[in-house]
Design a protein around this motif. Structure first.
Motif, PDB file in Angstrom:
ATOM      1  N   GLN A 130       0.890  -1.221  -0.022  1.00 43.70           N
ATOM      2  CA  GLN A 130      -0.078   0.039   0.020  1.00 43.70           C
ATOM      3  C   GLN A 130       0.892   1.148  -0.157  1.00 43.70           C
ATOM      4  O   GLN A 130       0.394   2.287  -0.346  1.00 43.70           O
ATOM      5  CB  GLN A 130      -0.835  -0.072   1.069  1.00 43.70           C
ATOM      6  CG  GLN A 130      -0.202   0.429   2.417  1.00 43.70           C
ATOM      7  CD  GLN A 130      -0.464  -0.659   3.575  1.00 43.70           C
ATOM      8  OE1 GLN A 130      -0.035  -1.827   3.207  1.00 43.70           O
ATOM      9  NE2 GLN A 130      -0.802  -0.344   4.684  1.00 43.70           N
ATOM     10  N   THR A 138      -9.545  -8.090   6.776  1.00 46.53           N
ATOM     11  CA  THR A 138     -10.573  -7.296   6.518  1.00 46.53           C
ATOM     12  C   THR A 138     -11.132  -7.283   5.139  1.00 46.53           C
ATOM     13  O   THR A 138     -12.149  -6.593   4.516  1.00 46.53           O
ATOM     14  CB  THR A 138     -10.288  -5.739   6.924  1.00 46.53           C
ATOM     15  OG1 THR A 138      -9.252  -5.306   5.997  1.00 46.53           O
ATOM     16  CG2 THR A 138      -9.914  -5.455   8.202  1.00 46.53           C
ATOM     17  N   ARG A 167      -9.250  -5.875   2.510  1.00 49.94           N
ATOM     18  CA  ARG A 167      -8.568  -4.671   2.112  1.00 49.94           C
ATOM     19  C   ARG A 167      -7.148  -4.664   2.171  1.00 49.94           C
ATOM     20  O   ARG A 167      -6.500  -5.530   3.099  1.00 49.94           O
ATOM     21  CB  ARG A 167      -9.362  -3.206   2.748  1.00 49.94           C
ATOM     22  CG  ARG A 167     -10.752  -3.012   2.690  1.00 49.94           C
ATOM     23  CD  ARG A 167     -10.989  -1.600   2.987  1.00 49.94           C
ATOM     24  NE  ARG A 167     -10.540  -1.255   3.909  1.00 49.94           N
ATOM     25  CZ  ARG A 167     -11.100  -1.242   5.493  1.00 49.94           C
ATOM     26  NH1 ARG A 167     -12.116  -1.808   5.583  1.00 49.94           N
ATOM     27  NH2 ARG A 167     -10.527  -0.833   6.427  1.00 49.94           N
ATOM     28  N   ILE A 168      -6.614  -3.939   1.306  1.00 48.31           N
ATOM     29  CA  ILE A 168      -4.911  -4.013   1.229  1.00 48.31           C
ATOM     30  C   ILE A 168      -4.350  -3.466   2.727  1.00 48.31           C
ATOM     31  O   ILE A 168      -5.093  -2.888   3.245  1.00 48.31           O
ATOM     32  CB  ILE A 168      -4.461  -3.186   0.097  1.00 48.31           C
ATOM     33  CG1 ILE A 168      -3.012  -3.295  -0.182  1.00 48.31           C
ATOM     34  CG2 ILE A 168      -4.823  -1.533   0.530  1.00 48.31           C
ATOM     35  CD1 ILE A 168      -2.544  -2.912  -1.567  1.00 48.31           C
ATOM     36  N   ASP A 212      -3.892  -5.554   5.242  1.00 45.25           N
ATOM     37  CA  ASP A 212      -4.506  -6.859   6.350  1.00 45.25           C
ATOM     38  C   ASP A 212      -3.147  -7.353   7.069  1.00 45.25           C
ATOM     39  O   ASP A 212      -3.262  -7.631   8.378  1.00 45.25           O
ATOM     40  CB  ASP A 212      -5.341  -7.782   5.906  1.00 45.25           C
ATOM     41  CG  ASP A 212      -6.752  -7.417   5.488  1.00 45.25           C
ATOM     42  OD1 ASP A 212      -6.969  -6.241   6.060  1.00 45.25           O
ATOM     43  OD2 ASP A 212      -7.478  -8.106   5.136  1.00 45.25           O
TER      44      ASP A 212
END
Length: 112
Positions: free
Chosen positions: A39, A83, A85-86, A88
């Motif tokens: 990210q 989650t 999403r990126i 985690d």
């Protein structure tokens, strides 16, 4: 014995702790950490100036368990920390040669 290290999002700590308790893990070490993976951080606005936050807050968990429990512990952490999403996190599993409980002198599986 295996050492399981997990880097997770801080707000998932309580859920992961509960999941580990349910599978029978009695001891855990938690360290506040900062880092980034794919990210690559993000930008924020502060008093009108934009700046890059490279290192995001994370929590690092360390658990040492008998070989037979390792896969179950990894699955519990992964399920509780996810989650979708990126960012985690990651889980690493390493072999442990020996362990010693300082107070009693117990070794290896008895020490954990």
């Amino acid at each position: 014995m295996k050492k399981i290290e997990a880097i997770i999002k801080p707000f998932k700590l309580d859920e992961v702790k509960e999941a580990l308790h349910e599978v029978g893990v009695s001891g855990i070490t938690v360290t506040e950490a900062k880092g980034f993976g794919r990210q690559k951080g993000h930008t924020e606005l502060y008093r009108g100036a934009e700046y890059v936050v490279d290192f995001l807050p994370k929590v690092k968990l360390e658990v040492v368990v008998p070989d037979a429990m390792a896969e179950q512990v990894v699955e519990a952490i992964a399920a509780a920390a996810q989650t979708g999403r990126i960012g985690d996190g990651k889980i690493f599993v390493s072999p442990i040669e020996s362990a010693l409980r300082i107070r009693t002198g117990e070794k290896d599986n008895d020490a954990i």
